[in-house]
Motif scaffolding. Structure first.
Motif, mmCIF file in Angstrom:
data_model
loop_
_atom_site.group_PDB
_atom_site.id
_atom_site.type_symbol
_atom_site.label_atom_id
_atom_site.label_comp_id
_atom_site.label_asym_id
_atom_site.label_seq_id
_atom_site.Cartn_x
_atom_site.Cartn_y
_atom_site.Cartn_z
ATOM 1 N N ASN A 6 0.844 -1.193 0.000
ATOM 2 C CA ASN A 6 0.000 0.000 0.000
ATOM 3 C C ASN A 6 0.881 1.245 0.000
ATOM 4 O OD1 ASN A 6 -2.568 -1.242 0.081
ATOM 5 N ND2 ASN A 6 -2.393 -1.566 2.283
ATOM 6 N N TYR A 7 0.436 2.263 -0.690
ATOM 7 C CA TYR A 7 1.198 3.510 -0.751
ATOM 8 C C TYR A 7 1.193 4.198 0.609
ATOM 9 C CZ TYR A 7 2.948 7.967 -2.462
ATOM 10 O OH TYR A 7 3.704 9.090 -2.677
ATOM 11 N N GLN A 8 2.329 4.740 0.998
ATOM 12 C CA GLN A 8 2.460 5.486 2.249
ATOM 13 C C GLN A 8 2.973 6.888 1.931
ATOM 14 O OE1 GLN A 8 1.619 4.216 5.298
ATOM 15 N NE2 GLN A 8 1.005 2.297 4.316
ATOM 16 N N LYS A 9 2.355 7.877 2.545
ATOM 17 C CA LYS A 9 2.781 9.254 2.338
ATOM 18 C C LYS A 9 4.092 9.535 3.072
ATOM 19 C CE LYS A 9 -0.271 12.564 2.477
ATOM 20 N NZ LYS A 9 -1.351 13.455 2.957
ATOM 21 N N GLN A 10 4.715 10.632 2.697
ATOM 22 C CA GLN A 10 5.919 11.146 3.354
ATOM 23 C C GLN A 10 7.037 10.094 3.406
ATOM 24 O OE1 GLN A 10 4.794 12.882 7.131
ATOM 25 N NE2 GLN A 10 3.640 14.516 6.151
ATOM 26 N N SER A 11 7.330 9.554 2.255
ATOM 27 C CA SER A 11 8.424 8.597 2.141
ATOM 28 C C SER A 11 9.228 8.952 0.885
ATOM 29 C CB SER A 11 7.885 7.167 2.034
ATOM 30 O OG SER A 11 7.339 6.942 0.745
ATOM 31 N N PHE A 12 10.260 8.169 0.645
ATOM 32 C CA PHE A 12 11.074 8.402 -0.544
ATOM 33 C C PHE A 12 10.437 7.834 -1.806
ATOM 34 C CE2 PHE A 12 14.579 8.735 2.665
ATOM 35 C CZ PHE A 12 14.922 10.051 2.372
ATOM 36 N N ARG A 13 9.229 7.287 -1.721
ATOM 37 C CA ARG A 13 8.558 6.806 -2.929
ATOM 38 C C ARG A 13 8.419 7.921 -3.957
ATOM 39 N NH1 ARG A 13 6.332 4.223 1.349
ATOM 40 N NH2 ARG A 13 5.880 1.980 1.232
ATOM 41 N N ASN A 14 8.153 9.130 -3.477
ATOM 42 C CA ASN A 14 7.975 10.255 -4.401
ATOM 43 C C ASN A 14 8.855 11.450 -4.031
ATOM 44 O OD1 ASN A 14 6.416 10.824 -2.051
ATOM 45 N ND2 ASN A 14 5.200 12.319 -3.213
ATOM 46 N N ARG A 15 9.992 11.162 -3.381
ATOM 47 C CA ARG A 15 10.845 12.248 -2.887
ATOM 48 C C ARG A 15 12.320 11.871 -3.025
ATOM 49 N NH1 ARG A 15 10.388 15.879 2.043
ATOM 50 N NH2 ARG A 15 12.475 16.099 2.931
ATOM 51 N N THR A 16 13.120 12.856 -3.408
ATOM 52 C CA THR A 16 14.572 12.700 -3.384
ATOM 53 C C THR A 16 15.163 13.958 -2.777
ATOM 54 O OG1 THR A 16 16.458 11.953 -4.719
ATOM 55 C CG2 THR A 16 15.090 13.693 -5.667
ATOM 56 N N GLU A 17 16.384 13.853 -2.269
ATOM 57 C CA GLU A 17 17.006 14.997 -1.596
ATOM 58 C C GLU A 17 18.340 15.321 -2.244
ATOM 59 O OE1 GLU A 17 15.070 14.372 2.857
ATOM 60 O OE2 GLU A 17 17.033 13.496 2.419
ATOM 61 N N ILE A 18 18.544 16.599 -2.534
ATOM 62 C CA ILE A 18 19.767 17.051 -3.188
ATOM 63 C C ILE A 18 20.465 18.093 -2.312
ATOM 64 C CG2 ILE A 18 18.791 16.568 -5.464
ATOM 65 C CD1 ILE A 18 18.396 19.602 -5.835
ATOM 66 N N TYR A 19 21.644 18.524 -2.752
ATOM 67 C CA TYR A 19 22.436 19.491 -1.996
ATOM 68 C C TYR A 19 22.393 20.821 -2.741
ATOM 69 C CZ TYR A 19 26.337 20.743 1.194
ATOM 70 O OH TYR A 19 27.123 21.305 2.175
ATOM 71 N N GLY A 20 21.571 21.738 -2.238
ATOM 72 C CA GLY A 20 21.456 23.056 -2.839
ATOM 73 C C GLY A 20 22.343 24.069 -2.146
ATOM 74 N N ALA A 21 22.288 25.306 -2.604
ATOM 75 C CA ALA A 21 23.128 26.362 -2.052
ATOM 76 C C ALA A 21 22.848 26.623 -0.577
ATOM 77 C CB ALA A 21 22.928 27.649 -2.853
ATOM 78 N N ASN A 22 21.627 26.300 -0.124
ATOM 79 C CA ASN A 22 21.257 26.514 1.276
ATOM 80 C C ASN A 22 21.254 25.224 2.093
ATOM 81 O OD1 ASN A 22 20.799 29.360 0.978
ATOM 82 N ND2 ASN A 22 18.878 28.878 -0.074
ATOM 83 N N GLY A 23 21.821 24.156 1.551
ATOM 84 C CA GLY A 23 21.874 22.874 2.269
ATOM 85 C C GLY A 23 20.964 21.836 1.638
#
Length: 203
Positions: free
Chosen positions: A32-49
């Protein structure tokens, strides 16, 4: 041993460490799909962190949905936003220009389902990384899988993993090293050394 893991949006370093250090990979596609996970999210390193890029989806908690049935909300031009964020974050990295053309299809082609999109992300990344990984999919959901090492918990954003070996990031001097970002952070900064780096890490 086989690795059981969730397909995620441009997987983070931990996901790839688990996969390259396994005999083969089995994608969990029956959950089952769960919200607030990496299923639809990735994290990168921007100028502000650390910066999150999230694919908008059409989902309500009231009616449980299988992961494979969740649609992407394509009302806003989120792909252009994600591309511009990557360009802003990594245009000065050593290998950005070398790899970005291979990735452009992810930001130019419309996708309807998040699971299909994540599979496509993975295929594109395998080509860019020149990795050969044997892939299969689950046929049913198992709480306790047999003959597979269960890495499904890595999909949870609050799951703690080891801090990985440092490598030079674009904004290291400004914010220090940030571990376990999107595989793109490693790829744009380390290029062909990415596979060797992944094989040296432990979760």
């Amino acid at each position: 041993m086989d690795c059981l893991i969730h397909p995620t949006y441009i997987p983070n370093v931990a996901h790839f460490v688990a996969m390259v250090n396994s005999d083969s990979v089995c994608f969990e596609v029956c959950d089952n799909y769960q919200k607030q996970s990496f299923r639809n999210r990735t994290e990168i390193y921007g100028a502000n962190g650390k910066m999150a890029l999230t694919v908008p989806v059409k989902y309500t908690q009231k009616n449980r949905q299988l992961y494979k049935d969740v649609k992407i909300a394509n009302d806003d031009n989120w792909q252009l936003h994600h591309l511009k964020s990557l360009q802003s974050a990594y245009s000065m990295s050593p290998f950005f220009e070398y790899y970005i053309d291979d990735l452009m299809v992810l930001f130019e082609k419309r996708f309807d389902y998040i699971l299909d999109f994540n599979h496509h992300c993975f295929d594109i990344l395998l080509d860019s990384l020149q990795l050969e990984i044997s892939i299969n999919e689950t046929q049913s959901f198992e709480i306790e899988p047999v003959n597979k090492k269960d890495f499904r918990a890595l999909v949870n954003r609050n799951y703690k993993v080891n801090t990985f070996e440092k490598y030079t990031q674009v904004f290291t001097e400004k914010h220090g090293f940030i571990s376990n970002l999107s595989i793109l952070d490693l790829l744009f900064n380390e290029g062909p050394n990415t596979e060797l780096y992944l094989k040296k890490q432990n979760i």
